[in-house]
Design an enzyme around this catalytic site. Structure first.
Site, PDB file in Angstrom:
ATOM      1  N   ASP A 126      53.033  39.324  70.197  1.00 47.41           N
ATOM      2  CA  ASP A 126      52.938  38.485  68.998  1.00 47.41           C
ATOM      3  C   ASP A 126      52.412  37.089  69.324  1.00 47.41           C
ATOM      4  OD1 ASP A 126      53.829  40.511  67.377  1.00 47.41           O
ATOM      5  OD2 ASP A 126      55.915  39.861  67.376  1.00 47.41           O
TER       6      ASP A 126
ATOM      7  N   GLY B 218      36.734  51.133  48.975  1.00 46.97           N
ATOM      8  CA  GLY B 218      37.664  50.273  48.257  1.00 46.97           C
ATOM      9  C   GLY B 218      39.038  50.293  48.884  1.00 46.97           C
TER      10      GLY B 218
ATOM     11  N   ASP C  41      42.715  51.448  49.940  1.00 42.88           N
ATOM     12  CA  ASP C  41      43.380  52.728  50.180  1.00 42.88           C
ATOM     13  C   ASP C  41      44.707  52.469  50.882  1.00 42.88           C
ATOM     14  OD1 ASP C  41      43.002  52.971  53.225  1.00 42.88           O
ATOM     15  OD2 ASP C  41      40.933  52.744  52.551  1.00 42.88           O
TER      16      ASP C  41
ATOM     17  N   ASP D 219      35.198  47.031  54.485  1.00 40.91           N
ATOM     18  CA  ASP D 219      35.795  48.237  53.930  1.00 40.91           C
ATOM     19  C   ASP D 219      35.822  49.352  54.974  1.00 40.91           C
ATOM     20  OD1 ASP D 219      36.918  49.958  52.137  1.00 40.91           O
ATOM     21  OD2 ASP D 219      35.075  50.300  50.975  1.00 40.91           O
ATOM     22  N   ILE D 220      36.978  49.988  55.138  1.00 41.57           N
ATOM     23  CA  ILE D 220      37.145  51.073  56.103  1.00 41.57           C
ATOM     24  C   ILE D 220      37.223  52.378  55.318  1.00 41.57           C
ATOM     25  CG2 ILE D 220      38.477  51.937  58.048  1.00 41.57           C
ATOM     26  CD1 ILE D 220      37.318  49.056  58.374  1.00 41.57           C
TER      27      ILE D 220
ATOM     28  N   SER E 157      51.979  46.298  65.018  1.00 41.71           N
ATOM     29  CA  SER E 157      52.511  45.047  65.545  1.00 41.71           C
ATOM     30  C   SER E 157      51.473  44.306  66.380  1.00 41.71           C
ATOM     31  CB  SER E 157      53.770  45.288  66.368  1.00 41.71           C
ATOM     32  OG  SER E 157      53.543  46.297  67.318  1.00 41.71           O
TER      33      SER E 157
ATOM     34  N   GLU F 155      57.060  43.179  72.555  1.00 41.25           N
ATOM     35  CA  GLU F 155      56.696  42.756  71.196  1.00 41.25           C
ATOM     36  C   GLU F 155      56.521  41.248  71.110  1.00 41.25           C
ATOM     37  OE1 GLU F 155      55.279  42.516  67.884  1.00 41.25           O
ATOM     38  OE2 GLU F 155      55.940  44.545  68.303  1.00 41.25           O
TER      39      GLU F 155
END
Length: 611
Positions: free
Chosen positions: A303, A582, A584, A563-564, A518, A299
């Site tokens: 990052d 829009g 979600d 937008d997905i 992550s 992690e």
């Protein structure tokens, strides 16, 4: 000037506070049901040390919140006019009588002077005490509780009390009733796979109208790199110009160490111009950053490699925070600590010049954090955004609408309040309305990743900046969809999204592919850091709290976000919410278009309606 009766009342109260603890009548301050999945064991060792964090009521948080809304609203005249650190501390400082009464109570137990540490605003007091004294002070009994599934153990109680005259002068005391395991987002990364080669080399390009030059390398459908993200999010041509002022950071907890050698290998393979550059390490609460190769954290490496490569050469900081709740009964010097956000926040609120963009990929199920504690931690995030213009960005989670388990088949979606009813499980701190929550995407063209965490808070009401977007989404659901499984009036997550699958990283000296929100979070954070760079280079304030701007842009159908509309994130035995036109609760407003966003945040309003 106080009246005589007021002075007499205060004097009598002080006398009660100074009396021996055993003579004070106590009243239950907080009580919780035994949490699901935790087994109560033997009494806690009497000499086991606990760092009690005592929260005093903040005097005027409502006014601070109003300031935050105004300075974060792109259409308000005060946009970007962040308060000073001193202004914020004055707004949240507790009343003098609360400070006096609590200090007298502590002194009556022999706790005073150097035994106490205080937050900059004096709204938190921390004191280390053995279990035996904590039980006397709080009229409770601590036990060792073990989490059946993981084997983790905590020293906790399910109820505690305070002297009656202190109940209204203390918001909470922890660790007491908090059973949060505070974990990496579904082991932080949703998957980990070693690569046999450095990266995919698929020839050609994929057309994408919002990408830089209208196309993306075809290899990005198999392996995500910093180049892929800059192409996808239209940031290829930007060169940071405020690297002497703008800063970016990633946080690390739970002994996750960011390895410098792994970063250099990552740079050599994927960003050669950055080879030789590094990041600063700041230790909070005794946090370490062990550089033994075997101690590198997946992690932590993920990052820093993505947040810092996307924003290069912006100065970068890795905050490593010590302390974690699990108790090890065989430890020679056991010390039980709070969930580490409080330690990190206490440090951040004490410094004058924090990084403008901070990425965090840790959290837990909202219901495992007592409401009183979640509320105060969330309010501390608001202080950072209001006073120093910090953009605080969190992963939304990897369990869809479920409990953080990435495998929908093994999720247990039950309430943790003793009712044991089935319900969707939002994550915290992503559910805090003063942070920006990031969901996950995959493929080109982008669709929702099937693990992207989303849903609705059971603790925090929906903030006004979300109203039109969330109501529009809910109006499209078939009547009765998931009725009773979620709180339609709660703060909705995520706010935005970014790629989160097949990320190329270097860990323990070798290339790997990882996936999870992550990965999405440092990627989105890197783009935000570039936006902050553009503003600062043009003598403008940093963006600070992002959400009012994000929702304002989404509501007017700006091309600032891609937008997905395809995909869903199952959980709790359901298909979960779906992505749609829009906002979600799977992908938020979608992924960023840096080029458009840059023009908008620099004041080019024509960019609001044309890509």
């Amino acid at each position: 000037m106080r009246s005589l009766s007021a002075w007499l009342g205060l004097a009598l109260t002080s006398l009660v506070a100074a009396a021996p603890a055993g003579e004070c009548a106590h009243k239950v301050k907080e009580s919780v049901s035994p949490p699901r999945g935790w087994i109560k064991g033997s009494p806690a060792p009497t000499d086991h040390d606990i760092e009690l964090r005592i929260a005093l009521p903040q005097s005027n948080f409502a006014e601070l919140e109003q300031h935050l809304w105004e300075i974060s609203d792109p259409f308000h005249p005060r946009y970007g006019a962040h308060l000073s650190k001193e202004d914020v501390e004055a707004l949240v400082a507790p009343h003098d009588d609360s400070v006096q009464l609590v200090e007298e109570w502590l002194a009556s137990h022999g706790l005073a002077g150097d035994a106490l540490s205080r937050s900059p605003a004096n709204d938190w007091i921390t004191v280390k005490v053995p279990v035996s004294l904590a039980e006397t002070m709080l009229k409770t009994e601590y036990h060792i509780w073990t989490h059946a599934a993981s084997g983790d153990s905590l020293v906790r109680t399910t109820s505690y009390s305070l002297p009656e005259h202190l109940v209204d002068h203390v918001d909470l005391v922890q660790p007491t009733t908090m059973f949060s395991r505070f974990k990496r987002m579904s082991t932080t990364y949703n998957s980990l796979q070693r690569q046999s080669s450095i990266m995919a080399t698929d020839p050609g390009y994929i057309p994408d109208p919002s990408a830089y030059g209208g196309q993306v390398n075809a290899s990005c459908n198999a392996t995500i790199t910093p180049t892929c993200l800059k192409q996808l999010y239209n940031a290829v041509a930007y060169e940071p110009a405020a690297a002497g002022v703008n800063k970016v950071a990633a946080t690390g907890y739970l002994d996750e160490y960011a390895n410098h050698e792994d970063l250099q290998m990552f740079y050599a393979a994927l960003l050669p111009q950055a080879v030789g550059s590094t990041f600063s390490v700041v230790s909070v609460n005794g946090g370490l950053n062990n550089q033994t190769p075997a101690e590198a954290g997946v992690e932590a490496d993920l990052d820093v490699e993505y947040a810092f490569s996307l924003s290069y050469p912006t100065p970068a900081t890795f905050y490593t925070t010590g302390g974690s709740p699990p108790f090890k009964p065989d430890d020679l010097e056991p010390t039980d600590s709070n969930e580490p956000y409080s330690e990190w926040l206490s440090y951040m609120l004490s410094i004058e010049d924090p990084p403008q963009t901070i990425s965090t990929s840790y959290g837990d199920d909202e219901q495992t954090v007592p409401y009183s504690y979640a509320k105060r931690v969330c309010e501390d995030f608001a202080q950072l955004g209001a006073s120093r213009g910090v953009s605080i960005i969190f992963a939304s989670g990897d369990g869809g609408v479920g409990d953080g388990d990435p495998d929908p088949a093994t999720q247990e979606c039950y309430s943790n309040d003793g009712r044991n009813v089935t319900e969707f499980i939002p994550g915290f701190p992503a559910s805090c309305p003063y942070v920006t929550a990031v969901g996950a995407l995959q493929y080109v063209p982008e669709i929702a990743a099937n693990f992207s965490g989303g849903g609705f808070s059971n603790y925090f009401p929906r903030p006004s900046y979300q109203n039109s977007a969330v109501e529009a989404y809910l109006s499209k659901l078939a009547p009765g969809t998931y009725a009773g499984l979620y709180n339609p009036n709660g703060r909705a997550i995520p706010d935005v999204a970014a790629q989160g699958v097949n990320f190329q990283i270097f860990w323990d000296g070798s290339p790997y592919l990882v996936a999870g929100t992550s990965a999405s979070t440092p990627s989105f954070s890197g783009i935000v850091s570039l936006l902050n760079d553009a503003r600062i280079a043009n003598s403008l304030s940093p963006l600070g709290f992002l959400n009012p701007l994000v929702y304002a842009l989404g509501t007017i159908s700006s091309p600032a976000f891609n937008d997905i509309t395809v995909g869903n994130a199952p959980g709790c035995g359901t298909q979960g919410f779906n992505a749609s036109v829009g906002w979600d609760p799977v992908t938020g407003w979608g992924s960023p278009n840096f080029g458009v966003l840059k023009d908008i945040v620099l004041g080019n309003t024509s960019a609001l309606w044309s890509a």
